[in-house]
Motif scaffolding. Structure first.
Motif, mmCIF file in Angstrom:
data_model
loop_
_atom_site.group_PDB
_atom_site.id
_atom_site.type_symbol
_atom_site.label_atom_id
_atom_site.label_comp_id
_atom_site.label_asym_id
_atom_site.label_seq_id
_atom_site.Cartn_x
_atom_site.Cartn_y
_atom_site.Cartn_z
ATOM 1 N N LEU A 100 0.843 -1.204 0.000
ATOM 2 C CA LEU A 100 0.000 0.000 0.000
ATOM 3 C C LEU A 100 0.871 1.245 0.000
ATOM 4 N N PHE A 101 1.924 1.177 0.818
ATOM 5 C CA PHE A 101 2.868 2.293 0.899
ATOM 6 C C PHE A 101 3.646 2.457 -0.407
ATOM 7 N N ILE A 102 4.185 1.356 -0.937
ATOM 8 C CA ILE A 102 5.066 1.453 -2.098
ATOM 9 C C ILE A 102 4.306 1.810 -3.365
ATOM 10 N N VAL A 103 3.044 1.384 -3.482
ATOM 11 C CA VAL A 103 2.237 1.782 -4.639
ATOM 12 C C VAL A 103 2.000 3.285 -4.615
ATOM 13 N N ALA A 104 1.589 3.792 -3.459
ATOM 14 C CA ALA A 104 1.347 5.234 -3.327
ATOM 15 C C ALA A 104 2.619 6.022 -3.592
ATOM 16 N N PHE A 105 3.747 5.530 -3.079
ATOM 17 C CA PHE A 105 5.034 6.210 -3.257
ATOM 18 C C PHE A 105 5.470 6.180 -4.719
ATOM 19 N N SER A 106 5.287 5.046 -5.384
ATOM 20 C CA SER A 106 5.692 4.914 -6.786
ATOM 21 C C SER A 106 4.888 5.848 -7.684
ATOM 22 N N LEU A 107 3.605 5.984 -7.411
ATOM 23 C CA LEU A 107 2.771 6.886 -8.206
ATOM 24 C C LEU A 107 3.214 8.337 -8.044
ATOM 25 N N MET A 116 10.263 0.947 6.791
ATOM 26 C CA MET A 116 8.942 0.340 6.651
ATOM 27 C C MET A 116 8.975 -1.031 5.987
ATOM 28 N N ILE A 117 9.971 -1.279 5.130
ATOM 29 C CA ILE A 117 10.030 -2.542 4.406
ATOM 30 C C ILE A 117 10.236 -3.733 5.339
ATOM 31 N N ASN A 118 10.734 -3.486 6.533
ATOM 32 C CA ASN A 118 10.978 -4.572 7.486
ATOM 33 C C ASN A 118 9.704 -5.258 7.952
ATOM 34 N N ILE A 119 8.560 -4.684 7.639
ATOM 35 C CA ILE A 119 7.296 -5.294 8.047
ATOM 36 C C ILE A 119 7.090 -6.641 7.355
ATOM 37 N N ALA A 155 2.593 2.878 10.967
ATOM 38 C CA ALA A 155 3.486 3.762 10.216
ATOM 39 C C ALA A 155 3.357 3.527 8.719
ATOM 40 N N ASN A 156 3.279 2.266 8.304
ATOM 41 C CA ASN A 156 3.120 1.965 6.888
ATOM 42 C C ASN A 156 1.812 2.540 6.348
ATOM 43 N N LEU A 157 0.731 2.403 7.104
ATOM 44 C CA LEU A 157 -0.564 2.912 6.665
ATOM 45 C C LEU A 157 -0.576 4.435 6.608
ATOM 46 N N ILE A 158 0.094 5.064 7.565
ATOM 47 C CA ILE A 158 0.179 6.533 7.562
ATOM 48 C C ILE A 158 0.956 7.017 6.342
ATOM 49 N N TYR A 159 2.087 6.380 6.063
ATOM 50 C CA TYR A 159 2.874 6.756 4.882
ATOM 51 C C TYR A 159 2.077 6.520 3.600
ATOM 52 N N ALA A 160 1.337 5.407 3.555
ATOM 53 C CA ALA A 160 0.524 5.119 2.373
ATOM 54 C C ALA A 160 -0.514 6.216 2.154
ATOM 55 N N ALA A 161 -1.185 6.613 3.230
ATOM 56 C CA ALA A 161 -2.198 7.672 3.129
ATOM 57 C C ALA A 161 -1.561 9.002 2.741
ATOM 58 N N LEU A 162 -0.386 9.282 3.324
ATOM 59 C CA LEU A 162 0.317 10.537 3.042
ATOM 60 C C LEU A 162 0.714 10.622 1.572
ATOM 61 N N PHE A 163 1.356 9.571 1.065
ATOM 62 C CA PHE A 163 1.797 9.594 -0.331
ATOM 63 C C PHE A 163 0.629 9.515 -1.300
ATOM 64 N N PHE A 164 -0.445 8.831 -0.892
ATOM 65 C CA PHE A 164 -1.635 8.824 -1.743
ATOM 66 C C PHE A 164 -2.178 10.237 -1.879
ATOM 67 N N GLY A 165 -2.247 10.963 -0.769
ATOM 68 C CA GLY A 165 -2.727 12.343 -0.807
ATOM 69 C C GLY A 165 -1.844 13.238 -1.645
ATOM 70 N N ILE A 166 -0.524 13.073 -1.509
ATOM 71 C CA ILE A 166 0.418 13.882 -2.296
ATOM 72 C C ILE A 166 0.265 13.564 -3.782
ATOM 73 N N GLY A 167 0.198 12.271 -4.094
ATOM 74 C CA GLY A 167 0.047 11.872 -5.494
ATOM 75 C C GLY A 167 -1.244 12.386 -6.097
ATOM 76 N N LEU A 168 -2.317 12.321 -5.342
ATOM 77 C CA LEU A 168 -3.609 12.812 -5.827
ATOM 78 C C LEU A 168 -3.546 14.303 -6.108
ATOM 79 N N SER A 169 -2.909 15.049 -5.230
ATOM 80 C CA SER A 169 -2.779 16.503 -5.411
ATOM 81 C C SER A 169 -1.977 16.827 -6.669
#
Length: 252
Positions: A150-157, A205-208, A231-245
């Motif tokens: 979830l985190f890495i998809v949002a970050f990659s986008l 986060m990858i250590n999860i 933390a992973n979910l927070i980062y996913a939400a954060l990067f999703f929001g940034i990517g959407l913007s």
């Protein structure tokens, strides 16, 4: 939103890339076995590297999901058909997440098949491994990988929208996948007084993908299982929001 989602599913399902992704995953799992000294319980709990390889495959697909539309000049058509950029971006994200689930499910299936062929009854799935049975450890690691995806998809986008170069984004993804955990640990060792803060860095986060089945990993991550999940979910939400913007503001 429903129309956008159905449209994205239709496009994705009618491309060859999803099938190639599954076949590549199988090939990389076999490669992991070929380069390993021997098949061990650890290798079984990691699904013969399925989680790590799935991350790399999803990064490449996430990058292509966006860049393809601009490269083939189909983004303008998509924008014309929908008045809601947020729905379009969210639909792409959901498709990638669902494919991640499918990819990991295939990884688990391949793990059972490979184990049955190459190991047979040498290791039992109910054997103990760090307080869990091998099968539970495998499923925990797969669950951890899904959360990380979830985190890495949002970050990659976000990266492809900013950098606009597939190769560069994939290289960054590879670096994070293969070096991120080590760099995170190195930073915490170098600055021990700041490890309580540095433990929350994105590279950690990858250590999860390993910690949920092995609590000894907490000595490396300095985060509990619940903290790592949150933390992973927070980062996913954060990067999703940034990517959407960024997506909403980017010119076609």
């Amino acid at each position: 939103m429903k129309i956008d989602l159905l449209h994205e599913f239709y496009k994705f399902a009618h491309r060859r890339i999803p099938l190639y992704g599954i076949l590549i995953l199988l090939g990389l799992m076999l490669y992991t076995i070929g380069t390993s000294y021997k098949i061990s319980p650890y290798l079984l709990t990691q699904g013969f590297g399925a989680g790590q390889w799935a991350i790399i495959i999803i990064i490449a697909l996430s990058v292509d999901m966006i860049s393809m539309e601009y490269r083939d000049h189909t983004m303008a058509t998509l924008m014309y058909k929908t008045s809601n950029k947020s729905a379009l971006y969210t639909a792409k994200f959901i498709v990638l997440v669902i494919y991640s689930i499918l990819l990991l499910a295939c990884g688990v299936l391949f793990s059972f098949i490979i184990k049955g062929i190459l190991v047979g009854s040498r290791y039992y799935w109910l054997e103990n491994y760090h307080g869990h049975s091998l099968i539970n450890a495998l499923l925990l690691n797969v669950g951890g990988t899904l959360i990380y995806l979830l985190f890495i998809v949002a970050f990659s986008l976000v990266l492809i929208l900013l950098i606009k170069n597939n190769a560069t984004v994939i290289m960054i993804g590879l670096a994070i996948g293969f070096l991120g955990a080590d760099l995170s640990s190195l930073a915490m060792v170098a600055f021990p007084s700041l490890k309580a803060i540095l433990a929350w860095n994105p590279l950690n986060m990858i250590n999860i993908i390993s910690q949920l089945s092995n609590n000894d990993m907490q000595k490396i991550t300095y985060l509990t299982n619940s903290q790592l999940i949150i933390a992973n979910l927070i980062y996913a939400a954060l990067f999703f929001g940034i990517g959407l913007s960024i997506f909403k503001k980017r010119a076609i």
